[in-house]
Scaffold this active site. Structure first.
Site, PDB file in Angstrom:
ATOM      1  N   HIS A  54      10.128  70.207  97.832  1.00 50.25           N
ATOM      2  CA  HIS A  54       9.945  71.387  96.901  1.00 50.25           C
ATOM      3  C   HIS A  54      10.809  72.422  97.111  1.00 50.25           C
ATOM      4  O   HIS A  54      11.148  72.835  98.409  1.00 50.25           O
ATOM      5  CB  HIS A  54       8.526  72.312  97.073  1.00 50.25           C
ATOM      6  CG  HIS A  54       8.407  73.390  96.153  1.00 50.25           C
ATOM      7  ND1 HIS A  54       8.536  73.426  94.729  1.00 50.25           N
ATOM      8  CD2 HIS A  54       7.805  74.612  96.530  1.00 50.25           C
ATOM      9  CE1 HIS A  54       8.455  74.610  94.278  1.00 50.25           C
ATOM     10  NE2 HIS A  54       7.965  75.279  95.285  1.00 50.25           N
TER      11      HIS A  54
ATOM     12  N   CYS B 272       2.972  75.061  92.901  1.00 47.93           N
ATOM     13  CA  CYS B 272       4.170  74.291  93.354  1.00 47.93           C
ATOM     14  C   CYS B 272       3.840  72.999  93.910  1.00 47.93           C
ATOM     15  O   CYS B 272       4.804  72.288  93.797  1.00 47.93           O
ATOM     16  CB  CYS B 272       5.182  75.305  94.269  1.00 47.93           C
ATOM     17  SG  CYS B 272       5.370  76.654  93.851  1.00 47.93           S
TER      18      CYS B 272
ATOM     19  N   ASN C 260      13.508  78.009  92.013  1.00 46.31           N
ATOM     20  CA  ASN C 260      12.325  77.270  91.983  1.00 46.31           C
ATOM     21  C   ASN C 260      11.777  77.348  90.622  1.00 46.31           C
ATOM     22  O   ASN C 260      11.158  78.118  90.169  1.00 46.31           O
ATOM     23  CB  ASN C 260      11.212  78.266  92.980  1.00 46.31           C
ATOM     24  CG  ASN C 260       9.970  77.698  92.983  1.00 46.31           C
ATOM     25  OD1 ASN C 260       9.489  76.465  92.540  1.00 46.31           O
ATOM     26  ND2 ASN C 260       9.152  78.135  93.998  1.00 46.31           N
TER      27      ASN C 260
END
Ligand code: UT7
Length: 331
Positions: free
Chosen positions: A256, A116, A286
């Site tokens: 994020h 990520c 996500n």
């Protein structure tokens, strides 16, 4: 001559057509819209459907549109870096496949695997080639087809992830706009909490690994959550202190998008208001490498030349980091 910086000169995103709702997930596992909204903050996520479609297909769409938007010919691109944990295949690099699909043939391309935080790692790596004066046009892509490694019987993982891609163009700037500073960190000790057990050299794919569902994401949610909350906030606050950025000096935090509670905790530690935070987790979930460029794409129209922006991420590895950007154009 003033210092050469790497500035983002264009942003583009791509999302596949299929929208998976919490209600659809509830038909596949024991979960509910209420639980997912309260604990994670996701309403829908986009899923890439279709035989033979991979990460590069989404990324290529984003890059093609980025080149048009920035008036760039494919042959002008010096370097393309792709941040992904769901490459089309183990090798060659997905960056090579994207470049081929877009017609980029005069440069070089490679992938970065930092989960990520991948987009941040790729952005900083690409910026160094610009700052050195060696290259003029560098494309940074963050893209993941997370649905290819999500177990849709695992309610602790499946609601979180979605598919998507985002890309930015980096070009030299001599007026002080662009990437001002970065803090990137990793600690491999955290790998036990978030990984894919099989399919690598330690445990190549076999009937046994498939039967044991070891090609899907393995995640210990609470451990990841604790690390993410502390590390994303630590590094973002450190960046503010290092450059004496007060909460009111900051135009945007671009975090994020993994969990709304992680985003809120980071903003709180930085002392900023929710209106200063780019948030699209509710729509996309996500998308791993895709979250940060997709945020910039969604909010591009609201960005102003000179805005102070901090991008911040945490992910598998563990990896984390923050990048401070002085935005270079009016959106
Ligand atoms: O970018 C890095 C990628 N990953 C992350 O950032 C993930 C970080 N972690 C998280 O976001 C959260 O830990 C999760 C969203 C994964 C889980 O939320 P949580 O608040 O930490 O829940 P929990 O694991 O403590 O589970 C609480 C309860 C459990 O039930 P019991 O044991 O209390 O009966 C779980 O089984 O919630 C249950 N649960 C669910 N219930 C309904 C877990 N997932 C679900 C679900 N629907 N989808």
């Amino acid at each position: 001559m003033s210092k050469l910086t790497a500035a983002i000169t264009g942003v583009q995103g791509y999302l596949p057509d299929y929208v998976m709702t919490n209600d659809e997930l509830s038909t596949m596992m024991d979960t509910s819209d209420e639980w997912i909204m309260t604990r994670i903050g996701i309403k829908t996520r986009y899923i890439l459907k279709g035989e033979g479609k991979g990460t590069s297909d989404m990324a290529a769409e984003a890059v093609k549109a980025l080149l048009v938007k920035t008036n760039t010919l494919p042959e002008e691109v010096d370097l393309l870096i792709c941040a992904t944990v769901t490459p089309d295949m183990q090798f060659p690099a997905t960056a090579n496949i994207i470049a081929d699909k877009v017609g980029i043939r005069n440069g070089f391309n490679f992938d970065i695997n930092a989960a990520c935080s991948g987009f941040l790692y790729a952005l900083v790596t690409g910026s160094k080639y610009i700052e050195s004066g060696q290259y003029k046009k560098v494309v940074i892509v963050g893209a993941d087809k997370m649905s290819s490694i999500v177990d849709y019987t695992d309610r602790t993982v499946a609601p979180i992830f979605g598919d998507g891609a985002g890309a930015v163009m980096l070009e030299p700037n001599q007026d002080g706009f662009g990437i001002v500073d970065s803090i990137l960190q990793s600690d491999g000790v955290g790998r036990v909490h978030l990984h894919q057990k099989a399919g690598g050299s330690v445990k190549p794919a076999s009937h046994e690994t498939v039967d044991a569902r070891e090609h899907y994401i393995y995640q210990e949610g609470q451990a990841v959550f604790k690390w993410a909350v502390s590390k994303m906030a630590d590094v973002s606050v450190e960046m503010m202190e290092k450059h004496q950025i007060t909460p009111s000096d900051l135009a945007w935090l671009v975090p994020h998008q993994a969990n709304m509670r992680i985003i809120e905790a980071t903003a709180k530690r930085m002392g900023i208001e929710k209106e200063q935070v780019m948030i699209n987790i509710e729509k996309y979930g996500n998308t791993t490498g895709g979250t940060l460029p997709l945020c910039l794409w969604d909010y591009e129209k609201q960005l102003k030349k000179g805005d102070n922006i901090i991008l911040s991420a945490f992910g598998g590895g563990f990896t984390w980091g923050a990048v401070y950007i002085k935005w270079g154009y009016n959106g």
